[in-house]
Scaffold this active site. Structure first.
Site, short mmCIF file in Angstrom:
data_model
loop_
_atom_site.label_atom_id
_atom_site.label_comp_id
_atom_site.label_asym_id
_atom_site.label_seq_id
_atom_site.Cartn_x
_atom_site.Cartn_y
_atom_site.Cartn_z
N ARG A 237 11.02 -3.37 -1.75
CA ARG A 237 10.81 -4.14 -0.64
C ARG A 237 11.74 -3.96 0.65
NH1 ARG A 237 7.01 -4.43 -3.29
NH2 ARG A 237 5.85 -6.17 -4.20
N GLU A 266 5.33 -6.25 7.37
CA GLU A 266 4.24 -5.34 7.02
C GLU A 266 3.05 -6.20 7.25
OE1 GLU A 266 4.27 -4.06 2.96
OE2 GLU A 266 6.44 -3.16 3.34
N HIS A 284 3.55 1.45 2.81
CA HIS A 284 3.49 0.73 1.28
C HIS A 284 2.34 1.28 0.63
CE1 HIS A 284 4.52 -3.40 -0.41
NE2 HIS A 284 4.23 -2.37 -1.50
#
Ligand code: 8YV
Length: 324
Positions: A237, A266, A284
């Site tokens: 993360r 994000e 991601h």
């Protein structure tokens, strides 16, 4: 009376159709307005939710009268207020294991791309700059036989270490909350404190869960331990790394390069990272293959239906509450 399920992100059509055969289904759509307001309105009489990539907490779940389960299509669950869900006796399930190898593959894609400067050299070639032998200023770093430091030796971290040990003959170091004797023996991996791992590794891969302990685990001080030729890869993360400190380290060539799949914010639509040649930035996509996302959605569907049929979901994050 038919149970109601709220779908709060894109899911494979096949799974959506299966849901519609069993439940009253409400699909949320951020294009139709504030997604949190849509959640607040949809969850009032919802029995279950399924999806990923949304923050779910008291702010948007307080109106839920009979919500029994949130079935997340993800292995990570830092975007859910688990303490609040526990308080409200709302189950949270997730989808571990089915994405392990895919995510480990992506981690190694980033490691190799950053080490051998693939995106930078691809752009250089396509810009017609290959007019003579490659100058040494564009050379990369060797991977085979080098030292790989894995931070977090869970399922994904172990799969990454396995790739390094068996695939690239790497010397594997790892840092975790406690030693993993069996895995370490199988991979000849050495348990290290974080500082030693950072100082000794040629490649550092971050594969921890995000929690209070791991938030900004890698900051300016930790980056300064790394070697100038070292590469940092983050597939965990974004918040595990102090992104500003990383940008400074990359700008000052304190490390060779970074490979990132996750970010403090994000989606990431603008960042100083985008101006740097020594960082590979992916959106991601750790688990983002059609096969794996299908398996994740199938597992999330199973968790959801188990709960709505009165059984315990296969992969619960929080306690096995009895009825509310
Ligand atoms: C998810 C991930 O697909 O599983 C996780 O924790 O990070 C990804 O595999 C992503 O979170 C979906 O938004």
């Amino acid at each position: 009376m038919q149970q109601k399920v709220v779908v709060f992100s894109q899911i494979p059509n096949q799974i959506l159709e299966k849901l519609k055969q069993k439940y009253q289904v409400v699909c949320l759509n951020p294009k139709l307005g504030n997604i949190n307001q849509q959640i607040r309105e949809a969850v009032v009489d919802a029995d279950g939710m399924i999806g990923s990539g949304r923050v779910l907490n008291q702010d948007n779940l307080a109106s839920a009268q009979k919500l029994k389960i949130i079935s997340s299509i993800s292995v990570g669950y830092d975007n859910y207020d688990v303490a609040y869900l526990n308080q409200q006796k709302i189950w949270l399930s997730h989808t571990p294991h089915v994405l392990t190898e895919t995510t480990a593959d992506l981690a190694f894609s980033l490691l190799m791309s950053a080490a051998r400067r693939v995106p930078e050299l691809d752009a250089w070639t396509k810009a017609g700059q290959w007019t003579k032998t490659l100058p040494s200023t564009l050379f990369g770093q060797d991977v085979f036989g080098k030292t790989l430091g894995v931070i977090g030796l869970g399922h994904i971290g172990t799969a990454i270490a396995r790739r390094g040990f068996y695939g690239f003959n790497m010397n594997v170091l790892y840092h975790a909350r406690h030693e993993k004797i069996e895995i370490a023996q199988a991979l000849n991996a050495e348990y290290c404190d974080l500082e030693s791992l950072l100082k000794r590794s040629d490649f550092v891969v971050i594969a921890v869960n995000l929690n209070a302990e791991s938030r900004t685990l890698i900051g300016e001080k930790q980056l300064a331990f790394m070697q100038k030729h070292a590469v940092l890869v983050n597939i965990s993360r974004g918040a595990v790394v102090d992104e500003h400190a990383l940008i400074q380290a990359l700008k000052q060539n304190k490390i060779f390069a970074a490979g990132l799949d996750v970010y403090a914010t994000e989606p990431l639509q603008s960042s100083e990272l985008f101006s740097l040649n020594n960082v590979v930035t992916l959106p991601h996509v750790g688990s983002a293959t059609l096969e794996t996302r299908q398996k994740m959605a199938e597992l999330a569907y199973k968790n959801l239906t188990q709960a709505l049929e009165g059984a315990y979901p296969s992969y619960l994050v929080n306690p096995k509450f009895t009825e509310k």
